[in-house]
Design a protein around this motif. Structure first.
Motif, PDB file in Angstrom:
ATOM      1  N   HIS A 303      -5.751 -16.228 -18.241  1.00 30.72           N
ATOM      2  CA  HIS A 303      -4.999 -14.967 -18.325  1.00 30.72           C
ATOM      3  C   HIS A 303      -4.276 -14.837 -19.673  1.00 30.72           C
ATOM      4  CE1 HIS A 303      -5.876 -14.054 -14.169  1.00 30.72           C
ATOM      5  NE2 HIS A 303      -5.382 -15.214 -13.788  1.00 30.72           N
ATOM      6  N   LEU A 304      -3.740 -15.945 -20.163  1.00 39.15           N
ATOM      7  CA  LEU A 304      -3.033 -15.916 -21.449  1.00 39.15           C
ATOM      8  C   LEU A 304      -4.002 -15.616 -22.592  1.00 39.15           C
ATOM      9  CD1 LEU A 304      -0.711 -19.032 -20.987  1.00 39.15           C
ATOM     10  CD2 LEU A 304      -0.089 -16.623 -20.754  1.00 39.15           C
ATOM     11  N   ILE A 305      -5.193 -16.237 -22.533  1.00 42.06           N
ATOM     12  CA  ILE A 305      -6.194 -15.999 -23.576  1.00 42.06           C
ATOM     13  C   ILE A 305      -6.654 -14.545 -23.536  1.00 42.06           C
ATOM     14  CG2 ILE A 305      -8.531 -16.579 -24.333  1.00 42.06           C
ATOM     15  CD1 ILE A 305      -7.998 -19.435 -23.426  1.00 42.06           C
ATOM     16  N   LYS A 306      -6.840 -14.010 -22.343  1.00 39.30           N
ATOM     17  CA  LYS A 306      -7.280 -12.621 -22.204  1.00 39.30           C
ATOM     18  C   LYS A 306      -6.268 -11.672 -22.826  1.00 39.30           C
ATOM     19  CE  LYS A 306     -10.349  -9.716 -20.728  1.00 39.30           C
ATOM     20  NZ  LYS A 306     -11.709  -9.721 -21.292  1.00 39.30           N
ATOM     21  N   ARG A 307      -4.997 -11.913 -22.591  1.00 38.61           N
ATOM     22  CA  ARG A 307      -3.955 -11.064 -23.185  1.00 38.61           C
ATOM     23  C   ARG A 307      -3.959 -11.180 -24.703  1.00 38.61           C
ATOM     24  NH1 ARG A 307       1.668 -11.774 -20.024  1.00 38.61           N
ATOM     25  NH2 ARG A 307       1.531 -13.721 -21.153  1.00 38.61           N
ATOM     26  N   HIS A 308      -4.207 -12.401 -25.194  1.00 41.99           N
ATOM     27  CA  HIS A 308      -4.257 -12.611 -26.639  1.00 41.99           C
ATOM     28  C   HIS A 308      -5.443 -11.878 -27.252  1.00 41.99           C
ATOM     29  CE1 HIS A 308      -4.962 -15.018 -30.394  1.00 41.99           C
ATOM     30  NE2 HIS A 308      -3.643 -14.930 -30.444  1.00 41.99           N
ATOM     31  N   GLU A 309      -6.591 -11.911 -26.553  1.00 41.89           N
ATOM     32  CA  GLU A 309      -7.773 -11.183 -27.038  1.00 41.89           C
ATOM     33  C   GLU A 309      -7.492  -9.690 -27.119  1.00 41.89           C
ATOM     34  OE1 GLU A 309     -10.890 -12.134 -24.363  1.00 41.89           O
ATOM     35  OE2 GLU A 309     -11.279 -14.107 -25.218  1.00 41.89           O
TER      36      GLU A 309
END
Length: 316
Positions: A303-309
């Motif tokens: 979820h954190l990576i998705k938000r960063h993307e």
């Protein structure tokens, strides 16, 4: 004269507690059974083990000396019991782990540390490798888990694969790279700078070739290849070189403020990072506990990576 080690353990328990009843309870026996053992031992030795009429029970010199030997065995028995309990509950044992260098160094190493905070008696033996090496090591019982990206797992391989993160590669660079100032990056811009080639055997190497084909580029200037994760990062910090990395790795290194991703999108591989294990292997609790920990950690990380993307403006 040969003495039964079990009798010495019972004697040690009674001396330790000062009572036959409490000593029997300490080692999971009944009071009559321990009383019979002590009487039999005294008869065989021809010497008393306790001074008569004293409460709590007070051992004689011989009784104390024999109890000291029994105490060593009692302590070893307790330690063995604790070891078995820890093993059964995943709190003890060894996890033999192999994985792709970038993921192991940037992501898994921190998860190992977190796991061992809660499981301090579990030892992790780590090695590096790519899919062919990891598959062979699992089948040969040299490692328990492989952490690697896979596109298709061959049917009949005898292995299982648990996906933990879908593949998403980026073009990585140092945080002061000139291309970060451009509003729109072109293929010509990418070709103008030197590149770091991923190590031989790495899926990233084939991904780089696919990106070049998609861009219509026949050749790039490879100035450096085959480096370790740390050496690649340090090289990018000191140069304007570009390379292909998993976005999760760049995300994990974001706090170091050394490298970042160019806002340039391209077709992604149909691949996923996951845990590779032997399908028919007997399950070791510590290995299962570690696999569950990695899976849960990546569920949060996803979820954190998705938000960063989504915070990056991708262009092509």
């Amino acid at each position: 004269m040969k003495l039964d080690e079990r009798h010495l353990v019972q004697l040690a328990a009674v001396v330790q507690t000062g009572s036959v009843t409490e000593g029997a309870a300490l080692i999971g026996l009944t009071q009559p059974a321990v009383s019979r053992t002590l009487a039999m031992l005294e008869k065989r030795l021809g010497e008393p083990l306790f001074h008569k009429g004293r409460r709590p029970l007070e051992p004689t010199a011989l009784g104390r000396a024999l109890a000291d030997h029994g105490q060593v065995m009692l302590a070893a028995s307790r330690k063995a019991s604790e070891l078995v309990d820890d093993f059964r509950h995943g709190q003890g044992g060894v996890v033999r782990l192999g994985g792709v260098p970038f993921f192991m160094d940037a992501l898994i190493a921190g998860m190992i540390a977190e796991f061992q905070h809660a499981h301090p008696s579990v030892r992790i033996d780590q090695s590096y490798g790519y899919l062919p090496d990891l598959s062979a090591a699992i089948l040969a019982d040299r490692i328990d888990i492989g952490v690697c990206p896979i596109d298709i797992l061959d049917e009949g391989s005898g292995l299982t694969f648990q996906e933990i993160l879908p593949a998403h590669n980026v073009i990585a660079c140092g945080i002061t790279h000139p291309l970060l100032l451009k509003r729109k990056i072109t293929a010509a811009d990418l070709v103008a700078y030197p590149w770091i080639a991923p190590p031989s055997g790495s899926p990233l190497l084939s991904d780089l070739h696919r990106i070049l084909l998609w861009l219509g580029v026949s050749e790039i200037r490879v100035r450096y290849s085959g480096g370790s994760p740390l050496s690649v990062v340090n090289y990018m910090k000191a140069t304007d070189a570009l390379t292909v990395l998993p976005h999760s790795v760049v995300f994990a290194l974001r706090r170091d403020k050394a490298i970042t991703a160019l806002p340039f999108d391209f077709p992604q591989p149909e691949r996923a990072l996951g845990l590779l294990r032997l399908a028919a292997a007997p399950r070791a609790p510590a290995v299962d506990a570690f696999a569950a920990h990695v899976g849960n950690s990546f569920a949060t990380l996803r979820h954190l990576i998705k938000r960063h993307e989504q915070a990056v403006v991708w262009g092509a």
